[in-house]
Structure formats: C-alpha cells, structure tokens
Scaffold this motif. Structure first.
Motif, PDB file in Angstrom:
ATOM      1  N   ASP A 160      46.747  -2.779  -3.762  1.00 30.64           N
ATOM      2  CA  ASP A 160      46.219  -4.144  -3.846  1.00 30.64           C
ATOM      3  C   ASP A 160      45.378  -4.588  -3.012  1.00 30.64           C
ATOM      4  O   ASP A 160      44.928  -5.813  -3.079  1.00 30.64           O
ATOM      5  CB  ASP A 160      47.470  -5.145  -3.924  1.00 30.64           C
ATOM      6  N   ARG A 161      44.936  -3.785  -1.961  1.00 27.24           N
ATOM      7  CA  ARG A 161      43.939  -4.336  -0.850  1.00 27.24           C
ATOM      8  C   ARG A 161      42.919  -2.910  -0.528  1.00 27.24           C
ATOM      9  O   ARG A 161      43.328  -1.682  -0.715  1.00 27.24           O
ATOM     10  CB  ARG A 161      44.573  -4.891   0.196  1.00 27.24           C
ATOM     11  N   PRO A 162      41.822  -3.346  -0.022  1.00 28.21           N
ATOM     12  CA  PRO A 162      40.927  -2.292   0.281  1.00 28.21           C
ATOM     13  C   PRO A 162      41.387  -1.719   1.594  1.00 28.21           C
ATOM     14  O   PRO A 162      42.050  -2.160   2.578  1.00 28.21           O
ATOM     15  CB  PRO A 162      39.583  -3.033   0.718  1.00 28.21           C
ATOM     16  N   ALA A 163      41.051  -0.341   1.611  1.00 29.44           N
ATOM     17  CA  ALA A 163      41.514   0.378   2.817  1.00 29.44           C
ATOM     18  C   ALA A 163      40.662   0.214   4.045  1.00 29.44           C
ATOM     19  O   ALA A 163      39.616  -0.171   3.898  1.00 29.44           O
ATOM     20  CB  ALA A 163      41.104   1.826   2.236  1.00 29.44           C
ATOM     21  N   ASP A 164      41.275   0.081   5.115  1.00 35.45           N
ATOM     22  CA  ASP A 164      40.712   0.009   6.602  1.00 35.45           C
ATOM     23  C   ASP A 164      39.945   1.481   6.800  1.00 35.45           C
ATOM     24  O   ASP A 164      38.856   1.215   7.256  1.00 35.45           O
ATOM     25  CB  ASP A 164      41.688  -0.238   7.385  1.00 35.45           C
ATOM     26  N   VAL A 165      40.489   2.576   6.371  1.00 34.82           N
ATOM     27  CA  VAL A 165      39.950   3.582   6.658  1.00 34.82           C
ATOM     28  C   VAL A 165      39.804   4.553   5.230  1.00 34.82           C
ATOM     29  O   VAL A 165      40.648   4.578   4.735  1.00 34.82           O
ATOM     30  CB  VAL A 165      40.478   4.441   7.561  1.00 34.82           C
ATOM     31  N   ALA A 166      38.621   4.940   4.870  1.00 39.30           N
ATOM     32  CA  ALA A 166      38.306   5.840   3.600  1.00 39.30           C
ATOM     33  C   ALA A 166      37.754   7.062   3.935  1.00 39.30           C
ATOM     34  O   ALA A 166      36.555   7.064   4.617  1.00 39.30           O
ATOM     35  CB  ALA A 166      37.542   5.154   2.519  1.00 39.30           C
ATOM     36  N   VAL A 186      45.207   3.836   5.150  1.00 35.93           N
ATOM     37  CA  VAL A 186      44.224   4.903   5.305  1.00 35.93           C
ATOM     38  C   VAL A 186      44.296   5.384   3.554  1.00 35.93           C
ATOM     39  O   VAL A 186      45.269   5.401   2.851  1.00 35.93           O
ATOM     40  CB  VAL A 186      44.987   5.877   6.154  1.00 35.93           C
ATOM     41  N   GLU A 187      42.930   5.595   3.528  1.00 28.87           N
ATOM     42  CA  GLU A 187      42.696   6.211   1.981  1.00 28.87           C
ATOM     43  C   GLU A 187      42.090   7.448   2.171  1.00 28.87           C
ATOM     44  O   GLU A 187      41.066   7.834   2.630  1.00 28.87           O
ATOM     45  CB  GLU A 187      42.078   5.355   1.330  1.00 28.87           C
ATOM     46  N   VAL A 188      42.874   8.421   1.692  1.00 35.07           N
ATOM     47  CA  VAL A 188      42.172   9.896   1.765  1.00 35.07           C
ATOM     48  C   VAL A 188      42.167  10.416   0.266  1.00 35.07           C
ATOM     49  O   VAL A 188      42.973  10.651  -0.289  1.00 35.07           O
ATOM     50  CB  VAL A 188      42.955  10.906   2.604  1.00 35.07           C
ATOM     51  N   THR A 189      40.824  10.972  -0.107  1.00 32.57           N
ATOM     52  CA  THR A 189      40.446  11.408  -1.336  1.00 32.57           C
ATOM     53  C   THR A 189      40.334  12.819  -1.233  1.00 32.57           C
ATOM     54  O   THR A 189      39.377  13.274  -0.493  1.00 32.57           O
ATOM     55  CB  THR A 189      39.393  10.954  -2.049  1.00 32.57           C
ATOM     56  N   LEU A 190      41.300  13.570  -1.617  1.00 34.21           N
ATOM     57  CA  LEU A 190      41.414  15.184  -1.721  1.00 34.21           C
ATOM     58  C   LEU A 190      40.452  15.732  -2.731  1.00 34.21           C
ATOM     59  O   LEU A 190      40.914  15.503  -4.095  1.00 34.21           O
ATOM     60  CB  LEU A 190      42.770  15.833  -1.715  1.00 34.21           C
ATOM     61  N   VAL A 191      39.705  16.497  -2.610  1.00 34.87           N
ATOM     62  CA  VAL A 191      38.824  17.094  -3.750  1.00 34.87           C
ATOM     63  C   VAL A 191      38.925  18.555  -3.722  1.00 34.87           C
ATOM     64  O   VAL A 191      38.613  18.958  -2.715  1.00 34.87           O
ATOM     65  CB  VAL A 191      37.239  16.730  -3.766  1.00 34.87           C
ATOM     66  N   ARG A 226      47.253   6.901  -0.260  1.00 39.72           N
ATOM     67  CA  ARG A 226      46.978   5.807   0.518  1.00 39.72           C
ATOM     68  C   ARG A 226      48.365   5.457   1.123  1.00 39.72           C
ATOM     69  O   ARG A 226      49.363   5.655   0.457  1.00 39.72           O
ATOM     70  CB  ARG A 226      46.779   4.846  -0.598  1.00 39.72           C
ATOM     71  N   PHE A 227      48.287   5.301   2.591  1.00 37.49           N
ATOM     72  CA  PHE A 227      49.509   4.928   3.140  1.00 37.49           C
ATOM     73  C   PHE A 227      48.852   4.083   4.398  1.00 37.49           C
ATOM     74  O   PHE A 227      47.960   4.101   4.829  1.00 37.49           O
ATOM     75  CB  PHE A 227      50.301   5.974   3.719  1.00 37.49           C
TER      76      PHE A 227
END
Length: 495
Positions: free
Chosen positions: A89-95, A126-131, A172-173
C-alpha cells in the motif's frame, strides 16, 4: 512309483517353491519400489508426518497422514501463503530489477555473477522485480537470512511458482533488521546457486555504518576455483590506522575456516546479528558455515603494512595502495568458540518456558526415493518424503534439539527465523547470545536452539549443503491455519 520318479518329484517341488519364492521377492520389491514413487505434483503439506512438540495437536494436522499428497483441507479462517505478503500500500524506498540469464554453464543476474550488491537502509521497503530472461528451468529469489513475510521467501512450490523464461515476479519486504545477508535462487538450487545465481544484500543501520571501510567478501567456488566477489582475490585500499568491517558470506556448500594475519580482529556479527562486547582475537580461526555470514572488524596497522584475511584458497588484503601483500599464513590451531565468545545479554524471551520441543535427528541409510536406490539422509529415522512437519502456533516459544549422527557435517538453515544457540553437546552457552539462521552441526555433534515462532507461514528447515537437501535432508516448519496453494513438480523443484 517308477524308478527315479520320486527324485524327479522332489526336484520339481524345489523348482516350484523356488519360483514362488522368486515371485514373492519380486512382488515385494515391486511394492517397495512403487511405494517410494512420488506423484508428478504434490503439496508439501501432504508430505511426511506432523509433529507437535508437546503442544496442542489440532484436528487438521492431527490427521496429516490421511490427507494424501494434497495435504489437509482448508478450514474457515485459514490463510494461504500467498496472502502473507510484504506491504502493498505504499511506494518502495528501493526498487531494483534483476534479470536472470543462463550463460553457458553459468547463471547471471544483470549480466554478472555474483549479482549486484544490494545495499539498503534499515526500515526501507525493498521492491525487487525478478525477470527471467533465459533460465530454462525457471528461477526464484530467496532472501537468505532475511526474516521476510512468507510469500516473499522465494521457494518454488512452497511460497510461489518458479518464474518461467520470459516471466517476472516482484518481491516486497521491509528490511527490518540491519546486517549482512544474501539472495539466491531456490529453484533447482543445488545447480543454480553453484552456477552463480546469487548476490549479497547489506542492510545498513538507521544510524549509518561506522567510519572506515565497509566491504563485502562473498566466497564462491566456480568449477573448482575459489573466488571472492567473483575474482581471484580482493584488495581493500585502507589508510594506516583505518578501521575495516569485512562482511564475509559463504555461498558454497562447504564450511570455511577464516583467519587473519597482520592485526587482531573482532567478530562483530554472525548471520546479521551483532555480537555483544566482542573481544579481540589473535591466532584463532573463525568458522563460516555454508550459507552463513560473519562480520569481522580490524584496524590496519599504523606502520603502513597490510592485513591478510585467508578465506580458503583465496584472500582479502587490506592496506595502503602499493603496500606489498603479506605471504600466505598457516592456519591456526585454535578456533573461536562462539559458545563462549563475547558477553551475555538479554534474549527477550525465556527458552526454559518453551511451548514446543522438537527433535531433529540426522542419520543416513540405504533406501529408495522416487524409485531410485541410494544412500539417503534421514530425519528422525525416516527418509524423504516421510519427513517431519514441525507444527507451531503464532507466538510459541520453540526449542529444537539437532543431533547429527550422519557421515558429514550439516549447515542447518531455518527460513524466516533466527534462533539462539543454547548448548552444544550438553555444554551451555555462556558468551554473547549466539544467534543464527545457518548453524554448522558437525559429525556426532548435538545442538539445542530456541526461537520465537513470530512469522506465520510454511518454512523450509534444511541443510544448506544443497546436495544434501536434494538427497532428502529437508523438513518444514508450519504454522497452524496456514496453507499453500503451490505444488512441487510441474516446473517447481526447490532443491
């Protein structure tokens, strides 16, 4: 009766009896082989048997053995693993985006192995997108040592489906605890981690790091060649008298002995948890379990010479630019005993008031697993898939006794939790709280640990010598009222 007929009759009877015995042996062998076969897909909730550790046995898990490979049915009010997520529910500090690829016999993340060092601040979302660009078997990311919500744990077939080639998945964590951690695939992990699909995560304290050099050293063996941060050594430029924090990460399957020449060192942290009042150490090695992390602190000599940290065939050298490297030093006879190192401090809970007490007894014997004969690891006397499901409730204080009577050491890794070591071979801990997520249990050693069950989910509790996990050394910690919709098989192979 004609001459010789009685003899022929006895011979025929022996042949019939022998044939019947052979058929019986073949039938029995066929039944054993058939019973060892695993279904094409299954829920880990249907594996093995439930153990309650003296706590209440709920009806759902109490009938565990009768649920088959689908596991127990959902009850009203139960939660799926997929609901136990980080904040949405909030923007990531680190993406960050990490692109996984297979390059010949190696795996890369953003084109490198190890993957990028991720450095965030305590409390960051922290938001990490794994591709997955080109890993044919699929891929995940497990945040080793970070007590993430269960849906973010990155275990194929347990907390998510493996990300197929061309797909993506977002984790996201909140990085709640400062310390040194790492990330790696938990899909076909014994091959993908060895092949280089990993990286380091550093969570910096809110107050920032101390003055001086703050350096990561990830040890990994590629094709028999030891490396640090993917190179054949690491040089740290540090001025005379400058403090250095060296964050050691063992990404291999084997335990390392680490020692330092040129300056005394302090063990500042183990598995991301600070050591209370660490003492200076000279002429003693530090044990670095597979999957484990140790932060060492030292000060470079004021005379301009260097410090050499031996990491098992590869080294870190810290000192002024241009200063000559010191020679390789012999390993010391002594080892820092973390059972006695540092000074005691409050735990925040009482292990003597445990709600659940479990045994985790490791052995080995011959048997069949999925129709394949071999020597397999056992847990509490049983082979995979008849492994324990340690059942707990949210808030339980848990004690676990880990006994290794097997033929090897085992770096035991519990996902989603940190545990304090209470004793080794009956000798109680007397130093700083020794808090771990990766504990090396040597041959014929017995440890007792304790932790608070404060992170609901379904969690692996396995050996991080990853081929050992492939050979059956994996169990699960499951909270009451939690189920998983994911299944092992059909593209999900966590070990």
């Amino acid at each position: 009766m004609p001459p010789g007929s009685e003899r022929r009759l006895r011979r025929n009877n022996r042949l019939v009896i022998g044939a019947l015995a052979a058929v019986a042996v073949l039938v029995a062998a066929g039944l054993v082989w058939s019973s060892s076969r695993l279904p094409d897909t299954y829920s880990v909730m249907g594996m093995g048997h439930a153990e309650f550790g003296g706590g209440p046995a709920d009806e759902v898990h109490g009938g565990h053995a009768g649920h088959g490979w689908d596991g127990p049915p959902r009850q009203r009010g139960d939660r799926d693993v997929s609901e136990l997520t980080g904040p949405r529910d909030r923007p990531a500090d680190v993406a960050v985006e990490l692109v996984a690829a297979r390059d010949g016999g190696r795996y890369t993340l953003n084109g490198t192995t190890p993957g990028p060092e991720l450095r965030v601040t305590q409390g960051d979302l922290v938001e990490v997108t794994l591709v997955n660009e080109s890993v044919p078997d699929g891929v995940t990311l497990h945040w080793h040592g970070v007590d993430v919500p269960n849906a973010e744990d990155g275990v194929a077939g347990v907390t998510q489906d493996a990300v197929a080639a061309g797909g993506s998945h977002t984790y996201r964590f909140v990085a709640a605890d400062a310390g040194t951690y790492w990330y790696h695939s938990h899909q076909v992990s014994h091959a993908q981690v060895r092949g280089g699909l990993f990286g380091v995560l550093v969570v910096v304290p809110r107050a920032g790091v101390a003055a001086g050099q703050d350096v990561v050293a990830a040890v990994h063996t590629y094709g028999g060649e030891p490396t640090v941060n993917g190179a054949d050594g690491l040089r740290v430029d540090a001025a005379p008298g400058e403090p250095v924090r060296l964050r050691l990460v063992n990404t291999d399957n084997e335990v390392k002995r680490v020692w330092t020449a040129g300056a005394p060192v302090r063990v500042l942290a183990v598995d991301g948890r600070d050591v209370h009042e660490p003492d200076p150490v000279t002429d003693a090695a530090v044990t670095l379990p597979a999957g484990g992390r140790v932060d060492l602190g030292f000060t470079t000599p004021v005379d301009g010479t260097t410090v050499r940290v031996e990491l098992g065939g590869v080294a870190v050298v810290a000192g002024p630019p241009g200063a000559p490297d010191p020679p390789v030093s012999d390993p010391p006879a002594d080892t820092v005993d973390l059972l006695r190192y540092g000074e005691p401090a409050p735990l925040g809970f009482d292990p003597a008031a445990a709600d659940r007490v479990f045994d985790y007894r490791i052995g080995r014997r011959f048997g069949l697993v999925d129709g394949v004969p071999g020597m397999y690891w056992t847990i509490n006397g049983s082979m995979f898939p008849d492994v324990p499901m340690f059942v707990v409730a949210d808030g339980d204080v848990v004690r676990m006794r880990i006994e290794n009577s097997g033929a090897d050491n085992h770096p035991m890794h519990l996902h989603g939790h940190h545990a304090v070591v209470l004793s080794r071979d009956g000798v109680p801990a007397t130093g700083s709280p020794w808090i771990v997520d990766s504990l090396d249990v040597g041959r014929d050693e017995t440890y007792e640990i304790a932790f608070v069950a404060d992170n609901p989910g379904i969690w692996l509790d396995h050996c991080h010598d990853l081929p050992h996990a492939v050979d059956g050394l994996v169990a699960h910690l499951v909270y009451t009222g939690v189920h998983t919709p994911f299944r092992v098989g059909a593209g999900n192979e966590p070990e």
